[in-house]
Design a protein around this motif. Sequence first.
Motif, PDB file in Angstrom:
ATOM      1  N   ARG A  59      33.279  43.466  34.554  1.00 31.86           N
ATOM      2  CA  ARG A  59      33.674  43.253  35.963  1.00 31.86           C
ATOM      3  C   ARG A  59      32.819  42.265  36.807  1.00 31.86           C
ATOM      4  O   ARG A  59      33.317  41.736  37.649  1.00 31.86           O
ATOM      5  CB  ARG A  59      33.315  44.261  36.812  1.00 31.86           C
ATOM      6  N   TRP A  60      31.717  41.685  36.213  1.00 35.56           N
ATOM      7  CA  TRP A  60      30.982  40.414  36.944  1.00 35.56           C
ATOM      8  C   TRP A  60      31.747  39.100  36.722  1.00 35.56           C
ATOM      9  O   TRP A  60      31.396  38.224  37.426  1.00 35.56           O
ATOM     10  CB  TRP A  60      29.622  40.343  36.243  1.00 35.56           C
ATOM     11  N   LEU A  61      32.736  39.197  35.829  1.00 32.05           N
ATOM     12  CA  LEU A  61      33.559  37.814  35.610  1.00 32.05           C
ATOM     13  C   LEU A  61      34.374  37.645  36.934  1.00 32.05           C
ATOM     14  O   LEU A  61      34.359  36.172  37.171  1.00 32.05           O
ATOM     15  CB  LEU A  61      34.436  38.125  34.344  1.00 32.05           C
ATOM     16  N   ARG A  62      34.927  38.392  37.740  1.00 29.75           N
ATOM     17  CA  ARG A  62      35.677  38.119  38.652  1.00 29.75           C
ATOM     18  C   ARG A  62      35.069  37.432  39.715  1.00 29.75           C
ATOM     19  O   ARG A  62      35.266  36.327  40.233  1.00 29.75           O
ATOM     20  CB  ARG A  62      36.379  39.444  39.247  1.00 29.75           C
ATOM     21  N   PRO A  63      33.785  38.061  40.246  1.00 31.24           N
ATOM     22  CA  PRO A  63      32.887  37.118  41.233  1.00 31.24           C
ATOM     23  C   PRO A  63      32.433  35.860  40.881  1.00 31.24           C
ATOM     24  O   PRO A  63      32.365  34.826  41.500  1.00 31.24           O
ATOM     25  CB  PRO A  63      31.788  38.192  41.618  1.00 31.24           C
ATOM     26  N   LEU A  64      32.028  35.787  39.276  1.00 30.44           N
ATOM     27  CA  LEU A  64      31.735  34.315  38.884  1.00 30.44           C
ATOM     28  C   LEU A  64      32.677  33.600  38.973  1.00 30.44           C
ATOM     29  O   LEU A  64      32.436  32.524  39.189  1.00 30.44           O
ATOM     30  CB  LEU A  64      31.341  34.682  37.416  1.00 30.44           C
ATOM     31  N   LEU A  65      34.162  33.953  38.433  1.00 32.05           N
ATOM     32  CA  LEU A  65      35.237  33.007  38.462  1.00 32.05           C
ATOM     33  C   LEU A  65      35.277  32.591  40.018  1.00 32.05           C
ATOM     34  O   LEU A  65      35.500  31.284  40.305  1.00 32.05           O
ATOM     35  CB  LEU A  65      36.357  33.592  38.115  1.00 32.05           C
ATOM     36  N   ALA A  66      35.142  33.368  41.090  1.00 27.99           N
ATOM     37  CA  ALA A  66      35.366  33.032  42.444  1.00 27.99           C
ATOM     38  C   ALA A  66      34.285  32.015  42.871  1.00 27.99           C
ATOM     39  O   ALA A  66      34.687  30.950  43.555  1.00 27.99           O
ATOM     40  CB  ALA A  66      35.421  34.381  43.542  1.00 27.99           C
ATOM     41  N   VAL A  67      33.288  32.142  42.393  1.00 27.45           N
ATOM     42  CA  VAL A  67      31.959  31.227  42.891  1.00 27.45           C
ATOM     43  C   VAL A  67      32.466  29.710  42.220  1.00 27.45           C
ATOM     44  O   VAL A  67      31.914  28.718  42.721  1.00 27.45           O
ATOM     45  CB  VAL A  67      30.629  31.761  42.310  1.00 27.45           C
ATOM     46  N   LEU A  68      32.733  30.025  40.756  1.00 26.63           N
ATOM     47  CA  LEU A  68      33.109  28.842  40.161  1.00 26.63           C
ATOM     48  C   LEU A  68      34.132  27.877  40.904  1.00 26.63           C
ATOM     49  O   LEU A  68      34.165  26.561  40.983  1.00 26.63           O
ATOM     50  CB  LEU A  68      33.228  28.868  38.825  1.00 26.63           C
ATOM     51  N   VAL A  69      35.293  28.540  41.447  1.00 30.25           N
ATOM     52  CA  VAL A  69      36.307  27.914  42.060  1.00 30.25           C
ATOM     53  C   VAL A  69      35.860  27.369  43.418  1.00 30.25           C
ATOM     54  O   VAL A  69      36.464  26.213  43.730  1.00 30.25           O
ATOM     55  CB  VAL A  69      37.588  29.009  42.359  1.00 30.25           C
TER      56      VAL A  69
END
Length: 290
Positions: free
Chosen positions: A71-81
Motif C-alpha cells: 500500500r505504500w506504493l501509492r503515496p510514494l508514486l504521488a510524491v514522485l509525480v
Amino acid sequence: MSGTGDPGAPPPEVPEEFADAYRAAYEQAMGPERTPPAGSHRADVEDVPAPAMRVRADVLRERFLALREHRWLRPLLAVLVAVLLVLVAYVVGRALSGGHSAAGPTGKQGHSKTHTKGHTSGATSSTSAKAWHGAVRPVTAKAAQATCTAKPGVDSGGHQVRYAVANVLDSDPATAWRCDGPATGQVLTFTLPSPTAVGEVGLIPGYAKTDPVSHADRYAQNNRITEVRWTIGDTTVVQRMAGGAHDRSLRTIRVPRTSTSSISLEILRVHKGPRDTTAISTVQIAAAGS
C-alpha cells in the motif's frame, strides 16, 4: 487458507474487482457439487472443476495479500509525480525567461551616467560625457531671463530691494534674484555675447546677504538650493550641493566642453528655510581655455 473445510464460513476479503468471480469460485469450492440443468450454461467460472477453483481462489487471495502489503506504493508514486511536476515547471520557467534581461526586452542601450566631483566642496554632477579639465576664463552673459521673479521688498533700513534676474550677473553676493516659494521647476536663461566653448558653470545657491541694520542672516532665512539642472547647448548636467546654512561659497562645476550661446539653469530641489522664498545671489559661466 483458514476455513476451507467449513462450507458456511464467509469468503475471505478480496479486492472489489475480483469479488464476484471469487465469491462464485469460493461457493463452488466449499459447497456440494451441483449439476447444472440441461441446456443451461452459467459463467465461465462454473465450467472449471472444483479443484481448479480452489487453486484459483488461493492465487487470488495471495495476490490480494501482496497488494495489501504494498500500500505504500501509492503515496510514494504521488510524491514522485509532485517532484516531477515541480522540476518541469522550473525548467519551463528558466527557458521562458532566458531571452529577457532583468531590465526588460533587449534594445539599443543609452549612455551610462558617470559622476564627477565638483570644483568646490559639496557639488557633484551627473553627465554622459567627460568633463573639461583644462584652464577656464570667466564669460559675462549679455542678457538673462527668469520664469519667476518676486516683487520688490524693503530691508530693515526702509530701503527698497529689487530681485531682478540681472542681479545674479553683477558679481555682488548681497544682491540676488528671488522667487516666492520653493521655486522648483523655475528656469533662469542666460545669453552669451557669441557662441562660446563652455567648460565650467556655478552659482551661489541662496541669498548671501546680511541685513546692514538688523544683521539678520538672509542666507539662513531663505530656502537654499540643493540641486539644479544646467542645459548647455546639447549637454545637460545635474549639479547637487550641500544645503548648509552657513556655506555661502560659489559652487562651481566642470562640464563637458560645449559650444553654445545659450545656457539655462533649472531649480530641482531646495532646503527650506524659515522664509519660504528662494534666491540665487550669483551665477558664473566660464569658457574652456585661457
